[in-house]
Design an enzyme around this catalytic site. Sequence first.
Site, PDB file in Angstrom:
ATOM      1  CB  SER A  16      -8.440   0.930   5.516  1.00 54.89           C
ATOM      2  OG  SER A  16      -9.018   2.160   5.858  1.00 54.89           O
ATOM      3  CE  LYS A  65      -3.812   2.033   2.715  1.00 54.07           C
ATOM      4  NZ  LYS A  65      -4.703   1.802   3.860  1.00 54.07           N
ATOM      5  CB  SER A 110      -7.597   3.941   2.832  1.00 53.73           C
ATOM      6  OG  SER A 110      -6.923   3.243   3.881  1.00 53.73           O
TER       7      SER A 110
END
Length: 548
Positions: free
Chosen positions: A218, A119, A194
């Site tokens: 997320s 990420k 996210s």
Amino acid sequence: LLLRWRRRRGLWGKVAEAQQRQELSLVRMEAAARRFREQNPSVDVVSILSLPLPELSKKLRDGSLPPDHVFYAYVGKALQIATETNCITEYLQESETQLRKAKLTGMQGLLYGVPVSIKDSIDCQGHDSTMGFIKYLNKPAAEDSVVVQVLRRQGAIPFVKTNVPQSLISYDCKNLIFGQTRNPLLYTKTPGGSSGGEGALVGGGGSILGIGTDVGGSLRFPAAFCGVCALKPTGNRLSKRGVMAGVVGQKAVAAAVGPMAKDVESLALCLRALLCEDMFSLDSTVPPLPFNEEVYSSTQPLRIGYYETDFFTMPSPAMRRAVRETKELLEEAGHTLVPFELTNVDYVIFNFCVRGMFADGGTSFVKRFNGEMEKVGMGMFFWLAKSPHWLKTLLSWIAKPFHLLIPFIGFVSFLSTVDEVWSLHHEIEDFCHQFIAQWKKLNLDVMLCPMLGPALGIGYPGKLSVAVSYTMLYNTLDFPAGVVPVTMVSDEDEEELKGYKGYYRDWWDRTLAKAFHGSVGMPVAVQCVALPWQEELCLRFMKEVETL
């Protein structure tokens, strides 16, 4: 005006450079994959990509599968998924050097030769961790985050970084630099966030293992929306050193680093690899708890709590059916299912989650956006955060009796003093102990819970912050929670959705019904939850659900 124009022009220049770098990354991936194909025309890429992680890693370690075959198979597939969904922000070119070194040294950790996606907000040396902010461009990390260091020591090869929403405090996946990421299963739907780039890449088959973060769902939203598995561990089970956070310093809602993969066994292998001496010595704040094989491999029948709704966000027909069917199948498999009653979830969401995260009235969060051109999907939030205190209080007072659940009014109205923040933390502790007491009174091992789904249409998460209730509860409690896809939206679910009214029958409920619409064939998951530090039991339960 001239100064503003010049500053904006400078920012757009940085964005254009970043987009060129992203383009160049894809060009390099394409060149690397093509070069490999030309030199090794007989490699069966399809069969490599079809191998589950445990089998793939075994073949890599015993030498029956060369690491370069696996690496370039995934580079090619990741490129395809990135072209379709816009999920990759950067190709880590040093991964090719790491691959060559791995072949020479033959150093074999548990994840030897496994390509891993990372990420955006997790530091990789020499690369930006932007969080979707222009101001963090051209500020490469000085060193790898602890989790990336441990992955490398275990032989894994981090090869790409993936897209996130601006600030990370969103479960969509869009920012001004890299744009919108799409769901690989249906391009009109969000991949979640996210860790949305991870969801799209793993869900599309372009990565066999992804590492993301979770502060309100997320990891779980992208996994559920893209039809894969993910685990949000207890907040401090894995190191967060070198991992960027959307709201720095808040302690009310626990963030966690965790894995995402196609199946539960892959998550377990990742945790086995990460929970090692390297992790504990590189970050001494992480408790030295190695992976407990005995708990994970146990076959004892489980006593499982369950609920179909939190009475705050009405579940979609498919969500309710997913829990009901899973409950019945678990009973048939010999487990005991016990109803668990949730109460006051609205209070928990607004007073613990929202007020807890933004106890400073949103000041530190709003500061993040200083110097940025646009607050993607944050217009109302900023207007409220910058409005005078008396207006916030008035709006909150007006909103309450009409159930106008504007999530931001709750947090910007209160908690300006230290003693109120301490009091809130004490209240959260009490709530946690009460929840555990209720759990133990029923003598539960684990809990089966709904997971928001199916994937919402692109742009809807920004309008529906309130729908995080099913996931954020377990960040506040700091319980490990994983998601496993169990079914798909049927024509009957879609038809039943026409009668969806919600519990408050307000604008948010009507909007959520629209966001769910048009999802026949999309995956729907359930959440599997355990008590703090019991990740292995959580994974064991997830495995039971997966094999039903």
